[in-house]
Design a protein around this motif. Structure first.
Motif, PDB file in Angstrom:
ATOM      1  N   GLY A   7       0.838  -1.192   0.000  1.00 29.36           N
ATOM      2  CA  GLY A   7       0.000   0.000   0.000  1.00 29.36           C
ATOM      3  C   GLY A   7       0.870   1.237   0.000  1.00 29.36           C
ATOM      4  O   GLY A   7       1.988   1.221   0.550  1.00 29.36           O
ATOM      5  N   LEU A   8       0.395   2.320  -0.623  1.00 29.79           N
ATOM      6  CA  LEU A   8       1.180   3.543  -0.746  1.00 29.79           C
ATOM      7  C   LEU A   8       0.409   4.758  -0.244  1.00 29.79           C
ATOM      8  O   LEU A   8      -0.757   4.957  -0.602  1.00 29.79           O
ATOM      9  CB  LEU A   8       1.566   3.794  -2.209  1.00 29.79           C
ATOM     10  CG  LEU A   8       2.440   2.749  -2.900  1.00 29.79           C
ATOM     11  CD1 LEU A   8       2.653   3.144  -4.359  1.00 29.79           C
ATOM     12  CD2 LEU A   8       3.774   2.594  -2.181  1.00 29.79           C
ATOM     13  N   LEU A   9       1.081   5.573   0.555  1.00 29.91           N
ATOM     14  CA  LEU A   9       0.593   6.889   0.941  1.00 29.91           C
ATOM     15  C   LEU A   9       1.599   7.905   0.413  1.00 29.91           C
ATOM     16  O   LEU A   9       2.761   7.889   0.816  1.00 29.91           O
ATOM     17  CB  LEU A   9       0.454   7.018   2.460  1.00 29.91           C
ATOM     18  CG  LEU A   9      -0.481   6.031   3.165  1.00 29.91           C
ATOM     19  CD1 LEU A   9      -0.556   6.358   4.658  1.00 29.91           C
ATOM     20  CD2 LEU A   9      -1.866   6.048   2.551  1.00 29.91           C
ATOM     21  N   LEU A  10       1.158   8.777  -0.486  1.00 30.87           N
ATOM     22  CA  LEU A  10       2.075   9.642  -1.219  1.00 30.87           C
ATOM     23  C   LEU A  10       1.750  11.119  -1.026  1.00 30.87           C
ATOM     24  O   LEU A  10       0.610  11.550  -1.258  1.00 30.87           O
ATOM     25  CB  LEU A  10       2.006   9.323  -2.718  1.00 30.87           C
ATOM     26  CG  LEU A  10       2.181   7.859  -3.132  1.00 30.87           C
ATOM     27  CD1 LEU A  10       1.953   7.715  -4.632  1.00 30.87           C
ATOM     28  CD2 LEU A  10       3.566   7.357  -2.744  1.00 30.87           C
ATOM     29  N   ASP A  11       2.745  11.885  -0.619  1.00 34.41           N
ATOM     30  CA  ASP A  11       2.663  13.342  -0.728  1.00 34.41           C
ATOM     31  C   ASP A  11       2.683  13.693  -2.221  1.00 34.41           C
ATOM     32  O   ASP A  11       3.113  12.885  -3.053  1.00 34.41           O
ATOM     33  CB  ASP A  11       3.852  13.966  -0.008  1.00 34.41           C
ATOM     34  CG  ASP A  11       3.855  15.473  -0.042  1.00 34.41           C
ATOM     35  OD1 ASP A  11       2.766  16.078  -0.100  1.00 34.41           O
ATOM     36  OD2 ASP A  11       4.958  16.054  -0.031  1.00 34.41           O
ATOM     37  N   ILE A  12       2.248  14.886  -2.578  1.00 36.16           N
ATOM     38  CA  ILE A  12       2.214  15.267  -3.998  1.00 36.16           C
ATOM     39  C   ILE A  12       3.357  16.207  -4.361  1.00 36.16           C
ATOM     40  O   ILE A  12       4.175  15.900  -5.227  1.00 36.16           O
ATOM     41  CB  ILE A  12       0.852  15.874  -4.368  1.00 36.16           C
ATOM     42  CG1 ILE A  12      -0.211  14.770  -4.363  1.00 36.16           C
ATOM     43  CG2 ILE A  12       0.917  16.552  -5.752  1.00 36.16           C
ATOM     44  CD1 ILE A  12      -1.597  15.220  -4.702  1.00 36.16           C
ATOM     45  N   ASP A  13       3.438  17.367  -3.728  1.00 34.96           N
ATOM     46  CA  ASP A  13       4.518  18.304  -4.046  1.00 34.96           C
ATOM     47  C   ASP A  13       5.858  17.691  -3.655  1.00 34.96           C
ATOM     48  O   ASP A  13       6.091  17.399  -2.485  1.00 34.96           O
ATOM     49  CB  ASP A  13       4.330  19.627  -3.304  1.00 34.96           C
ATOM     50  CG  ASP A  13       3.322  20.525  -3.981  1.00 34.96           C
ATOM     51  OD1 ASP A  13       3.339  20.613  -5.208  1.00 34.96           O
ATOM     52  OD2 ASP A  13       2.499  21.131  -3.267  1.00 34.96           O
ATOM     53  N   GLY A  14       6.734  17.502  -4.615  1.00 34.71           N
ATOM     54  CA  GLY A  14       8.024  16.875  -4.349  1.00 34.71           C
ATOM     55  C   GLY A  14       8.108  15.526  -5.017  1.00 34.71           C
ATOM     56  O   GLY A  14       8.686  15.398  -6.103  1.00 34.71           O
ATOM     57  N   PRO A  15       7.514  14.477  -4.416  1.00 36.46           N
ATOM     58  CA  PRO A  15       7.679  13.147  -5.002  1.00 36.46           C
ATOM     59  C   PRO A  15       6.866  12.884  -6.267  1.00 36.46           C
ATOM     60  O   PRO A  15       7.241  12.049  -7.075  1.00 36.46           O
ATOM     61  CB  PRO A  15       7.236  12.210  -3.866  1.00 36.46           C
ATOM     62  CG  PRO A  15       6.354  13.034  -3.009  1.00 36.46           C
ATOM     63  CD  PRO A  15       6.886  14.424  -3.082  1.00 36.46           C
ATOM     64  N   ILE A  16       5.760  13.583  -6.455  1.00 37.56           N
ATOM     65  CA  ILE A  16       4.892  13.355  -7.615  1.00 37.56           C
ATOM     66  C   ILE A  16       4.905  14.556  -8.561  1.00 37.56           C
ATOM     67  O   ILE A  16       5.156  14.429  -9.756  1.00 37.56           O
ATOM     68  CB  ILE A  16       3.448  13.041  -7.171  1.00 37.56           C
ATOM     69  CG1 ILE A  16       3.423  11.817  -6.242  1.00 37.56           C
ATOM     70  CG2 ILE A  16       2.543  12.834  -8.383  1.00 37.56           C
ATOM     71  CD1 ILE A  16       3.954  10.537  -6.869  1.00 37.56           C
ATOM     72  N   ALA A  17       4.630  15.729  -8.038  1.00 38.97           N
ATOM     73  CA  ALA A  17       4.637  16.959  -8.835  1.00 38.97           C
ATOM     74  C   ALA A  17       5.919  17.735  -8.586  1.00 38.97           C
ATOM     75  O   ALA A  17       6.405  17.808  -7.456  1.00 38.97           O
ATOM     76  CB  ALA A  17       3.426  17.831  -8.483  1.00 38.97           C
TER      77      ALA A  17
END
Length: 292
Positions: A7-17
């Motif tokens: 399972g994944l919990l992801l921040d957006i600013d930084g690791p994704i955007a």
């Protein structure tokens, strides 16, 4: 449905955007997120961003890349915005209706006052985020360099703190605290590298993680193995929550230059990669490891 392997919990600013463009610029990030979803990995985005931002900058390009089909075939995705104050489901047709916890929202009069201050004193350096529904946030203009913004941000933070205190709302900024008439401190000033949020002290990434898992558990079995990914020290709180709940978790820090925290669970860095390049490497690793 079989129990997922991860399972994944992801921040957006930084690791994704990208923190520079405020959008997803590494194509493999979108491809791999769809692949992992199709492979049964429950994915939640836990962010301080607004629901509208996530819908436009993340969910829309994912849907264009085939996310709908992945979700139709049993995939699970959920979004917690504004650090737990706002949330929405993601299904085969796209983003669902935005839900808001009104009990943690800043007063409308305070938001109006900050909007006016930004327009009058800071408009060449930052903008008032009209999409926030519970927080009051300002963000660096992409045309302004980091050093110039950070100098102005310090001045703005003082203005925001004073505005809370003057209204008797109760506030915390750094080491300073001023209580309201009831003796409480309901709100805080929380700066990031590109923004400043004024928010309820009850909001944070652990609250977002709890909300996400509560949603996923209603939909099916949860994996025992989790990874959380973020670029700030507060992002570790996603892993803190999972660890305290008894899950096997490791946190991936994509901006370790701020200092890697000592935790009772593993902390991972992606070599010399940072931000979305590190996020992309992390996602690709798990696509390969799971044989997807």
């Amino acid at each position: 449905m079989t129990t997922p392997a991860l399972g994944l919990l992801l921040d957006i600013d930084g690791p994704i955007a990208s923190p520079l463009t405020r959008s997803v610029v590494v194509p493999s990030i979108l491809t791999d997120l769809v692949t992992l979803t199709a492979g049964g990995v429950p994915i939640a985005f836990i962010t301080g961003r607004s629901a509208d931002f996530v819908k436009e900058q993340v969910i829309a390009p994912l849907m264009a890349g085939g996310l709908g089909e992945a979700l139709e075939n049993g995939g699970r995705m959920f979004v917690v915005a504004e650090k737990g104050a706002v949330w929405f489901t993601v299904g085969p047709e796209g983003a669902g209706e935005t839900q808001v916890d009104e009990t943690v929202a800043l007063p409308a009069e305070f938001a109006a006052g900050i909007r006016a201050v930004v327009r009058e004193k800071f408009s060449e350096l930052m903008f008032f985020d009209e999409t926030k529904l519970a927080m009051v946030s300002v963000e660096q203009l992409t045309t302004v360099d980091a050093e110039t913004y950070q100098s102005a941000q310090l001045r703005y933070n003082e203005v925001a703190f004073d505005a809370l205190v003057e209204r008797g709302l109760g506030a915390r900024y750094g080491d300073r605290e001023v209580r309201n008439a009831a003796g409480h401190i309901p709100f805080r000033i929380d700066p990031t590298i590109i923004s400043t949020d004024v928010e309820s002290v009850t909001l944070d990434k652990d609250r977002g993680a709890e909300r996400a898992l509560s949603h996923f558990i209603d939909e099916g079995d949860l994996p025992s193995l989790w990874r959380t990914v973020g670029d700030s020290r507060s992002d570790y709180k996603m892993a803190d929550y999972l660890h305290s709940a008894g899950y096997d978790v490791a946190h991936v820090d994509v901006r370790p230059s701020d200092g890697v925290l000592e935790k009772p669970y593993p902390v991972i860095v992606e070599g010399d990669l940072i931000h979305d390049e590190a996020g992309a490497a992390f996602l690709r690793y798990w696509v390969d490891k799971l044989g997807l």
